[in-house]
Design a protein around this motif. Structure first.
Motif, PDB file in Angstrom:
ATOM      1  N   ARG A   3       1.182  -1.132  -0.332  1.00 36.95           N
ATOM      2  CA  ARG A   3      -0.049   0.083   0.268  1.00 36.95           C
ATOM      3  C   ARG A   3       1.443   1.720  -0.279  1.00 36.95           C
ATOM      4  O   ARG A   3       0.861   2.459  -0.901  1.00 36.95           O
ATOM      5  N   ILE A   4       2.140   1.481   0.577  1.00 39.89           N
ATOM      6  CA  ILE A   4       2.842   2.121   0.921  1.00 39.89           C
ATOM      7  C   ILE A   4       3.597   2.431  -0.579  1.00 39.89           C
ATOM      8  O   ILE A   4       3.630   3.775  -0.751  1.00 39.89           O
ATOM      9  N   THR A   5       3.574   0.884  -0.960  1.00 43.63           N
ATOM     10  CA  THR A   5       4.799   1.666  -2.561  1.00 43.63           C
ATOM     11  C   THR A   5       3.115   1.771  -3.680  1.00 43.63           C
ATOM     12  O   THR A   5       3.609   2.425  -4.148  1.00 43.63           O
ATOM     13  N   GLU A   6       2.183   1.940  -3.802  1.00 40.73           N
ATOM     14  CA  GLU A   6       1.006   2.099  -4.685  1.00 40.73           C
ATOM     15  C   GLU A   6       0.894   3.850  -4.336  1.00 40.73           C
ATOM     16  O   GLU A   6       0.867   3.547  -5.136  1.00 40.73           O
ATOM     17  N   LYS A   7       0.991   3.850  -2.668  1.00 44.30           N
ATOM     18  CA  LYS A   7       0.542   5.525  -2.691  1.00 44.30           C
ATOM     19  C   LYS A   7       2.117   6.133  -3.505  1.00 44.30           C
ATOM     20  O   LYS A   7       1.501   7.384  -3.919  1.00 44.30           O
ATOM     21  N   THR A   8       3.292   5.552  -2.976  1.00 43.32           N
ATOM     22  CA  THR A   8       4.249   6.690  -3.459  1.00 43.32           C
ATOM     23  C   THR A   8       4.402   6.331  -4.778  1.00 43.32           C
ATOM     24  O   THR A   8       4.275   7.810  -5.787  1.00 43.32           O
ATOM     25  N   ARG A  10       1.389   6.415  -6.775  1.00 46.36           N
ATOM     26  CA  ARG A  10       0.362   6.892  -7.524  1.00 46.36           C
ATOM     27  C   ARG A  10       0.427   8.278  -7.400  1.00 46.36           C
ATOM     28  O   ARG A  10       0.504   9.628  -8.437  1.00 46.36           O
ATOM     29  N   GLU A  11       1.542   9.056  -5.951  1.00 40.52           N
ATOM     30  CA  GLU A  11       2.279  10.326  -6.103  1.00 40.52           C
ATOM     31  C   GLU A  11       2.950  10.878  -6.618  1.00 40.52           C
ATOM     32  O   GLU A  11       2.371  11.691  -7.742  1.00 40.52           O
ATOM     33  N   ALA A  47      -2.187   1.372  -9.267  1.00 41.35           N
ATOM     34  CA  ALA A  47      -1.482   2.830  -8.567  1.00 41.35           C
ATOM     35  C   ALA A  47      -1.868   3.856  -9.977  1.00 41.35           C
ATOM     36  O   ALA A  47      -2.292   5.025  -9.439  1.00 41.35           O
TER      37      ALA A  47
END
Length: 145
Positions: A3-8, A10-11, A47
Motif C-alpha cells: 500500500r505504501i508502494t502504491e501510494k508512492t 500514485r503520487e 496505482a
C-alpha cells in the motif's frame, strides 16, 4: 508495504502525468514496474490506472532498445487528442439505458444515495446484455456501475 508502494507510485504519477505523453507514460510505468520486481506490473497498474497490457507493452519497448530512448529517438508524432478507442457509451448509446433497466428492479438501498445494491452479478448482467446484442464484458459493466 504494498500500500505504501502504491501510494508512492500514485503520487509520482499524479505529479508527472501532465508532462508525460502516451509513450513516455508507458515507459515510465514499465520502468517503475521492473524496479519493483515480482508483482510490480499489478502494483503500478493499480496505482496509476494504466492497464497491465500498456505496462507490458512498455516493458517490451524498453527491452527492444539497448538503452533508454534519448530525446532524438522519440517519434515525432504522438497520438492526437481523441485518438484511441471510443467509450462504449459513445459507440453503443443504448447500453447504459439497458444496463439500468436490468439493475433497477433488483436494487436495494436508499434511492438518494449514490450507493446501490443489486442481486445480479456483473457476469449475469454481461450475459443478459450480450443476449440483447451488446458487445460488452463484465469488466466494463463493473466500471459503468
Amino acid at each position: 508495504m504494498d500500500r505504501i508502494t502504491e501510494k508512492t507510485i500514485r503520487e509520482k504519477f499524479v505529479s508527472l502525468k501532465p508532462v508525460l505523453d502516451e509513450r513516455s507514460r508507458r515507459l515510465w510505468a514499465a520502468t517503475e514496474a521492473k524496479s519493483l520486481g515480482h508483482g510490480g506490473i499489478s502494483i503500478v497498474s493499480r496505482a496509476t490506472g494504466l492497464s497491465r497490457t500498456t505496462i507490458h507493452q512498455g516493458i517490451k519497448n524498453l527491452l527492444g532498445s539497448k538503452s533508454f530512448p534519448s530525446e532524438s529517438m522519440k517519434p515525432k508524432r504522438i497520438r492526437l487528442p481523441g485518438g484511441g478507442r471510443k467509450p462504449i457509451t459513445e459507440t453503443d448509446p443504448t447500453v447504459l439505458r439497458n444496463l439500468e433497466r436490468l439493475v433497477e428492479p433488483l436494487t436495494r438501498g436508499d434511492p438518494e444515495s449514490p450507493l446501490r445494491w443489486t442481486c445480479k452479478s456483473v457476469r449475469q448482467l454481461a450475459v443478459a446484455l450480450q443476449k440483447q446484442g451488446h458487445g460488452i464484458e463484465r469488466q466494463k459493466i463493473a466500471h459503468l456501475l
